[in-house]
Design an enzyme around this catalytic site. Structure first.
Site, PDB file in Angstrom:
ATOM      1  N   LYS A   1       0.847  -1.205   0.000  1.00  0.00           N
ATOM      2  CA  LYS A   1       0.000   0.000   0.000  1.00  0.00           C
ATOM      3  C   LYS A   1       0.875   1.245   0.000  1.00  0.00           C
ATOM      4  CE  LYS A   1      -3.996   1.964   2.497  1.00  0.00           C
ATOM      5  NZ  LYS A   1      -4.872   1.817   3.690  1.00  0.00           N
TER       6      LYS A   1
ATOM      7  N   SER B   1      -9.812   1.562   2.655  1.00  0.00           N
ATOM      8  CA  SER B   1      -8.976   2.369   1.784  1.00  0.00           C
ATOM      9  C   SER B   1      -7.874   1.581   1.063  1.00  0.00           C
ATOM     10  CB  SER B   1      -8.349   3.491   2.598  1.00  0.00           C
ATOM     11  OG  SER B   1      -7.420   2.972   3.531  1.00  0.00           O
TER      12      SER B   1
ATOM     13  N   SER C   1      -9.952  -0.616   6.821  1.00  0.00           N
ATOM     14  CA  SER C   1      -9.329  -0.426   5.504  1.00  0.00           C
ATOM     15  C   SER C   1      -8.622  -1.645   4.931  1.00  0.00           C
ATOM     16  CB  SER C   1      -8.348   0.747   5.558  1.00  0.00           C
ATOM     17  OG  SER C   1      -9.069   1.956   5.571  1.00  0.00           O
TER      18      SER C   1
END
Lengths: 425, 92
Positions: free
Chosen positions: A29, A104, A128
């Site tokens: 990420k 997310s 997330s």
């Protein structure tokens, strides 16, 4: 195939040693620092930012033999549930490219679901990791607060967030957790579990749920889409057939979790994101003004709308006269929720719920109404408020779309939720 | 902002505290959204006072000199620098 936009940067980072992850590819990420490789947090503010050091988890990946294949798309600074607030455009859900992958950490989940990486790292502040795992039909683990180092994770809400793994099976996710878990002197909030796990986390993925007791909090079923509830009940029946027992439990405090979560997360965000002032990093602007005016101009240009919204609401919640009303009450709710979980988890081994109360929304469907978007986090945020571990595991499909089952365990009880989830995937 | 309504002026005041410039359009849109969100936060009034026992321990380590970032590394991402220092806007 439609371009998923799962990666913001495709750059290979080679392993430093041979190890348990030799030959495996990992997507990371884009809020996890990678030395010499751009780390944007999905924000125009950091579009050109290149970290001078690796996050601890990245060091551990490389030492374990893994090859990093790129940095994945995300909601800006982790603020969103769909990956649509990214400054670099949304990621598409590989299962149905007209829908969002969740967020997310949407890019990480999509990359694993589409086979563009074997494994991925995400971060979870209020769901997330678990939300995109559920929406993309993969496995995601949010570890106990303090199990995995946050050194090198760009901060959004420190008291809530952590790094965790994605994979297509529970066992592979657990293997990645084995590599990244453990005390780090550069993150003073990491600690050793009070009872040391018997073996590796991967060893716990036996699929044996005989005698396991599962509690289903009624508060986390209320308001969920019927199609989601049906799939989750199907998965629970499967676990029952293999020897688990399932019963309803009630945790009154959970109905205040979303409000408490957003007050705390926004308050912490307003403080953390004060560092983005355009001096040490950030876009150059033409502002002629003084210090304050120049900062305000950089922050107008560099931050997207959801980030501004959360910084402002957090600033408001902490301002004189409102601190007691919002922030202190949110901390009371947090303590109450932790107490409630402790009570429930002394009666049953794990708690189960739908990971998300809805099926993956269509692209563009949920952006206009911030409050509605916050409310779909109802089942994931309580876990962050209580610092507990949770896993999202595929529970089947409804209307051709993936549904996730969330299993919540006691602090440092990763082995228990891994064992339970491994009976399903 | 407590009677359930939020004015664009109030939004601009908070934005000034947070050092974020807003367009007129954003201030208007945020005013309506903030009213809705703050109204939802009102429910926290119902939460009982709860005894909080934070599990806090001091984490210590030896205070030793270690290698840090070089000047070059530290300045690499800065939009502007001069003689090895960050260069910022005038203070007043």
């Amino acid at each position: 195939m439609t371009e998923l936009n799962a990666f913001l940067t495709r750059e290979r980072i080679d392993p430093t040693h041979e190890g348990p992850l030799s030959g495996r590819t990992v997507a990371v990420k884009d809020n996890i620092s990678t030395r010499g490789v751009r780390t944007t947090c999905g924000s125009a503010m950091l579009a050109e930012y290149v970290p001078p050091y690796d996050a601890t988890v990245v060091e551990r990946l490389r030492e374990a033999g893994a090859t990093v294949v790129g940095k994945t798309n995300m909601d800006e600074f982790g603020m969103g549930t769909t990956t649509e607030t990214s400054a670099f455009g949304p990621t598409r859900n590989p299962v149905d490219t007209g829908r969002v992958p969740g967020g997310s950490s949407g890019g990480s989940a999509a990359a694993v679901a589409a086979g563009e990486a074997d494994l991925a790292l995400g971060s979870d502040t209020g769901g997330s990791i678990r939300c995109p795992a559920a929406f993309c039909g993969v496995v995601g683990i949010k570890p106990t607060y303090g199990l995995v180092s946050r050194y090198g994770l760009v901060a959004y809400a420190n008291s809530l967030e952590g790094i965790g793994p994605f994979a297509r099976t529970v066992e592979e996710a657990a293997e990645l957790l084995d590599v990244i878990a453990g005390v780090d002197e550069r993150d003073a909030t990491t600690r050793e579990p009070e009872t040391t796990p018997a073996g590796s986390y991967a060893d716990a993925a036996t699929g044996d749920v005989d005698g396991l007791s599962i509690g289903v909090p009624t508060e986390l079923l209320e308001g969920a889409d019927e199609r989601v509830v049906e799939a989750v009940e199907g998965a629970l029946s499967e676990l029952e057939a293999e020897g688990a027992t399932v019963r309803e439990v009630s945790l009154d405090s959970l109905s205040y979790a979303v409000e408490a979560y957003y007050v705390i997360a926004m308050s912490e965000a307003s403080s953390n994101l004060a560092r983005f002032d355009g001096v040490r990093y950030g876009p150059a602007t033409e502002s002629e003004g003084n210090w304050n005016e120049a900062f305000a101009a950089v922050r107008e240009e560099g931050f997207g709308e959801e980030v501004k919204r959360r910084i402002l609401l957090g600033t408001y919640a902490l301002s004189a006269g409102y601190h007691e009303k919002y922030y202190r009450k949110a901390q009371d709710a947090r303590a109450w929720i932790a107490e409630d979980f402790d009570g429930a988890l002394s009666e049953v081994d794990v708690l189960a719920s739908p990971t998300m109360p809805v099926l993956p929304p269509e692209l563009g469907e949920s952006l206009d109404d911030p409050l509605q978007m916050y409310l779909i986090d109802a089942n994931t945020v309580p876990v962050n408020l209580a610092n507990l571990p949770a896993i999202s595991v595929p529970a089947g499909e409804s209307d051709g779309l993936p549904v996730g089952l969330q299993l919540i365990g006691p602090a440092f009880g990763e082995e228990t939720i891994i064992r339970a989830a491994s009976a399903l995937a | 902002m407590n009677d359930g309504s939020v004015s664009p002026e109030e939004v601009r005041h908070v934005a000034a505290l947070a050092r974020v410039s807003l367009t007129e359009e954003e201030a208007v849109r945020f005013a309506a959204q903030f009213a809705e969100v703050l109204d939802a936060f009102e429910r926290l009034d119902e939460v009982p006072d709860t005894e909080r026992e934070p599990e806090l321990v001091n984490v210590m380590r030896a205070d030793e000199v270690r290698e840090g970032l070089s000047h070059e590394e530290a300045l690499r991402n800065a939009p502007d620098s001069e003689d090895g220092y960050f260069r910022g806007p005038p203070v007043s």
